[in-house]
Design a protein around this motif. Structure first.
Motif, PDB file in Angstrom:
ATOM      1  N   ARG A 107     -35.991  -0.429 -17.506  1.00  0.00           N
ATOM      2  CA  ARG A 107     -37.172   0.675 -16.604  1.00  0.00           C
ATOM      3  C   ARG A 107     -36.247   0.302 -15.061  1.00  0.00           C
ATOM      4  O   ARG A 107     -35.639  -1.409 -14.960  1.00  0.00           O
ATOM      5  N   ILE A 108     -35.577   1.523 -14.411  1.00  0.00           N
ATOM      6  CA  ILE A 108     -34.563   1.443 -13.445  1.00  0.00           C
ATOM      7  C   ILE A 108     -35.874   1.950 -12.841  1.00  0.00           C
ATOM      8  O   ILE A 108     -36.435   2.807 -12.357  1.00  0.00           O
ATOM      9  N   LEU A 109     -35.240   0.765 -11.108  1.00  0.00           N
ATOM     10  CA  LEU A 109     -36.765   0.307 -10.026  1.00  0.00           C
ATOM     11  C   LEU A 109     -35.696   1.223  -9.032  1.00  0.00           C
ATOM     12  O   LEU A 109     -36.895   1.368  -7.908  1.00  0.00           O
ATOM     13  N   MET A 110     -34.792   1.696  -8.777  1.00  0.00           N
ATOM     14  CA  MET A 110     -34.399   2.069  -7.875  1.00  0.00           C
ATOM     15  C   MET A 110     -33.973   4.198  -8.483  1.00  0.00           C
ATOM     16  O   MET A 110     -33.531   3.763 -10.152  1.00  0.00           O
ATOM     17  N   PRO A 111     -33.766   5.369  -7.475  1.00  0.00           N
ATOM     18  CA  PRO A 111     -33.442   6.487  -7.239  1.00  0.00           C
ATOM     19  C   PRO A 111     -32.411   6.490  -8.417  1.00  0.00           C
ATOM     20  O   PRO A 111     -31.295   5.676  -8.616  1.00  0.00           O
ATOM     21  N   PRO A 112     -32.285   7.567  -9.432  1.00  0.00           N
ATOM     22  CA  PRO A 112     -31.227   8.509  -9.805  1.00  0.00           C
ATOM     23  C   PRO A 112     -29.634   8.206  -8.587  1.00  0.00           C
ATOM     24  O   PRO A 112     -28.777   8.035  -9.397  1.00  0.00           O
ATOM     25  N   ASP A 113     -29.958   8.207  -7.690  1.00  0.00           N
ATOM     26  CA  ASP A 113     -28.821   8.680  -6.858  1.00  0.00           C
ATOM     27  C   ASP A 113     -28.052   7.412  -5.942  1.00  0.00           C
ATOM     28  O   ASP A 113     -28.102   7.483  -4.975  1.00  0.00           O
ATOM     29  N   HIS A 114     -29.422   6.483  -5.779  1.00  0.00           N
ATOM     30  CA  HIS A 114     -28.763   5.048  -5.294  1.00  0.00           C
ATOM     31  C   HIS A 114     -27.325   4.476  -5.455  1.00  0.00           C
ATOM     32  O   HIS A 114     -27.366   4.959  -6.475  1.00  0.00           O
ATOM     33  N   PRO A 115     -27.077   3.863  -4.602  1.00  0.00           N
ATOM     34  CA  PRO A 115     -25.354   3.767  -4.786  1.00  0.00           C
ATOM     35  C   PRO A 115     -25.125   2.910  -4.716  1.00  0.00           C
ATOM     36  O   PRO A 115     -24.266   2.958  -5.712  1.00  0.00           O
ATOM     37  N   ARG A 116     -25.860   2.000  -5.002  1.00  0.00           N
ATOM     38  CA  ARG A 116     -26.133   0.653  -5.550  1.00  0.00           C
ATOM     39  C   ARG A 116     -26.469   1.005  -7.172  1.00  0.00           C
ATOM     40  O   ARG A 116     -26.114  -0.549  -8.473  1.00  0.00           O
ATOM     41  N   LEU A 117     -26.257   2.537  -7.402  1.00  0.00           N
ATOM     42  CA  LEU A 117     -27.126   2.286  -9.577  1.00  0.00           C
ATOM     43  C   LEU A 117     -25.991   1.611 -10.226  1.00  0.00           C
ATOM     44  O   LEU A 117     -26.196   1.372 -11.467  1.00  0.00           O
ATOM     45  N   ALA A 118     -24.542   1.945 -10.325  1.00  0.00           N
ATOM     46  CA  ALA A 118     -23.164   1.924 -11.144  1.00  0.00           C
ATOM     47  C   ALA A 118     -23.423  -0.021 -11.171  1.00  0.00           C
ATOM     48  O   ALA A 118     -23.070  -0.661 -12.427  1.00  0.00           O
ATOM     49  N   ASP A 119     -23.829  -0.196  -9.949  1.00  0.00           N
ATOM     50  CA  ASP A 119     -23.144  -1.544 -10.246  1.00  0.00           C
ATOM     51  C   ASP A 119     -24.390  -2.456 -11.285  1.00  0.00           C
ATOM     52  O   ASP A 119     -23.889  -3.170 -11.653  1.00  0.00           O
ATOM     53  N   TYR A 120     -25.565  -2.398 -10.738  1.00  0.00           N
ATOM     54  CA  TYR A 120     -27.101  -2.950 -11.383  1.00  0.00           C
ATOM     55  C   TYR A 120     -26.459  -1.985 -13.249  1.00  0.00           C
ATOM     56  O   TYR A 120     -27.123  -2.509 -14.075  1.00  0.00           O
ATOM     57  N   LEU A 121     -26.296  -0.982 -13.496  1.00  0.00           N
ATOM     58  CA  LEU A 121     -25.729  -0.615 -14.765  1.00  0.00           C
ATOM     59  C   LEU A 121     -24.429  -1.790 -15.220  1.00  0.00           C
ATOM     60  O   LEU A 121     -24.058  -1.292 -16.651  1.00  0.00           O
ATOM     61  N   GLU A 122     -23.854  -2.444 -15.045  1.00  0.00           N
ATOM     62  CA  GLU A 122     -22.669  -3.414 -15.141  1.00  0.00           C
ATOM     63  C   GLU A 122     -22.906  -4.058 -15.962  1.00  0.00           C
ATOM     64  O   GLU A 122     -22.164  -4.082 -16.788  1.00  0.00           O
ATOM     65  N   LEU A 123     -24.350  -4.770 -16.042  1.00  0.00           N
ATOM     66  CA  LEU A 123     -24.282  -5.931 -17.135  1.00  0.00           C
ATOM     67  C   LEU A 123     -24.467  -4.845 -18.607  1.00  0.00           C
ATOM     68  O   LEU A 123     -23.568  -6.151 -20.052  1.00  0.00           O
ATOM     69  N   PHE A 124     -24.365  -3.508 -18.883  1.00  0.00           N
ATOM     70  CA  PHE A 124     -24.116  -2.573 -20.065  1.00  0.00           C
ATOM     71  C   PHE A 124     -22.683  -2.898 -20.408  1.00  0.00           C
ATOM     72  O   PHE A 124     -22.028  -3.214 -21.264  1.00  0.00           O
ATOM     73  N   ARG A 125     -21.434  -2.765 -19.718  1.00  0.00           N
ATOM     74  CA  ARG A 125     -19.672  -2.960 -19.458  1.00  0.00           C
ATOM     75  C   ARG A 125     -19.823  -4.112 -19.840  1.00  0.00           C
ATOM     76  O   ARG A 125     -19.094  -4.239 -20.694  1.00  0.00           O
ATOM     77  N   VAL A 126     -20.475  -5.215 -19.280  1.00  0.00           N
ATOM     78  CA  VAL A 126     -20.312  -6.215 -19.918  1.00  0.00           C
ATOM     79  C   VAL A 126     -20.358  -7.197 -21.024  1.00  0.00           C
ATOM     80  O   VAL A 126     -19.392  -7.506 -22.458  1.00  0.00           O
ATOM     81  N   GLN A 127     -21.874  -6.441 -21.857  1.00  0.00           N
ATOM     82  CA  GLN A 127     -21.963  -6.453 -23.002  1.00  0.00           C
ATOM     83  C   GLN A 127     -20.644  -6.059 -24.112  1.00  0.00           C
ATOM     84  O   GLN A 127     -20.648  -6.304 -24.859  1.00  0.00           O
ATOM     85  N   LEU A 128     -20.647  -4.772 -23.709  1.00  0.00           N
ATOM     86  CA  LEU A 128     -19.438  -3.917 -24.015  1.00  0.00           C
ATOM     87  C   LEU A 128     -18.187  -4.459 -24.679  1.00  0.00           C
ATOM     88  O   LEU A 128     -17.076  -3.762 -25.066  1.00  0.00           O
ATOM     89  N   THR A 129     -17.598  -5.236 -23.613  1.00  0.00           N
ATOM     90  CA  THR A 129     -16.157  -5.629 -23.077  1.00  0.00           C
ATOM     91  C   THR A 129     -16.083  -7.005 -23.091  1.00  0.00           C
ATOM     92  O   THR A 129     -14.489  -7.123 -22.949  1.00  0.00           O
ATOM     93  N   ARG A 130     -16.660  -7.763 -23.463  1.00  0.00           N
ATOM     94  CA  ARG A 130     -16.640  -9.170 -23.093  1.00  0.00           C
ATOM     95  C   ARG A 130     -15.786  -9.916 -24.128  1.00  0.00           C
ATOM     96  O   ARG A 130     -15.894  -8.988 -25.331  1.00  0.00           O
ATOM     97  N   ALA A 131     -15.113 -10.845 -24.011  1.00  0.00           N
ATOM     98  CA  ALA A 131     -14.061 -11.144 -24.796  1.00  0.00           C
ATOM     99  C   ALA A 131     -14.625 -11.902 -26.418  1.00  0.00           C
ATOM    100  O   ALA A 131     -14.402 -11.862 -26.982  1.00  0.00           O
ATOM    101  N   PHE A 132     -16.162 -12.657 -26.269  1.00  0.00           N
ATOM    102  CA  PHE A 132     -16.737 -12.893 -27.326  1.00  0.00           C
ATOM    103  C   PHE A 132     -18.152 -12.024 -27.772  1.00  0.00           C
ATOM    104  O   PHE A 132     -18.308 -11.970 -26.736  1.00  0.00           O
ATOM    105  N   ALA A 133     -18.102 -11.422 -29.080  1.00  0.00           N
ATOM    106  CA  ALA A 133     -18.447 -11.127 -29.613  1.00  0.00           C
ATOM    107  C   ALA A 133     -19.740  -9.788 -28.977  1.00  0.00           C
ATOM    108  O   ALA A 133     -20.701  -9.754 -29.095  1.00  0.00           O
TER     109      ALA A 133
END
Length: 96
Positions: A27-53
């Protein structure tokens, strides 16, 4: 909802994104063109690239109650991650 595999993303005190089921339902509460949206999606980059599991991938089936593949947010995800289509939506992979 507080459960294993759920995440909440805030900007200050404002809730901007919720993720349930390890990213299956967003559930994304900001529009697709919001300038900070990439920052909000950072949670997935962290899950995909973290060192442990790290997660191998994230399967997103639904965004704001709509199928992920036809969501206005699909292009935003494709710009941030390697994305493949699945029967249930989109699969996000880390970008090398």
């Amino acid at each position: 909802r507080r459960a294993a595999g759920s995440h909440l993303v805030f900007q200050g005190s404002t809730l901007v994104l919720t993720s349930e089921g390890r990213g299956r339902r967003l559930r994304i509460l900001m529009p697709p063109d919001h300038p900070r949206l990439a920052d909000y999606l950072e949670l997935f980059r962290v899950q995909l690239t973290r060192a442990f599991a790290p997660w191998r991938s994230v399967e997103v089936q639904e965004i704001n109650g709509e199928p992920a593949a036809t969501s206005a947010y699909a292009a935003v995800l494709a710009a941030r991650f390697q994305v493949t289509s699945t029967a249930g939506g989109l699969r996000l992979w880390r970008r090398y």
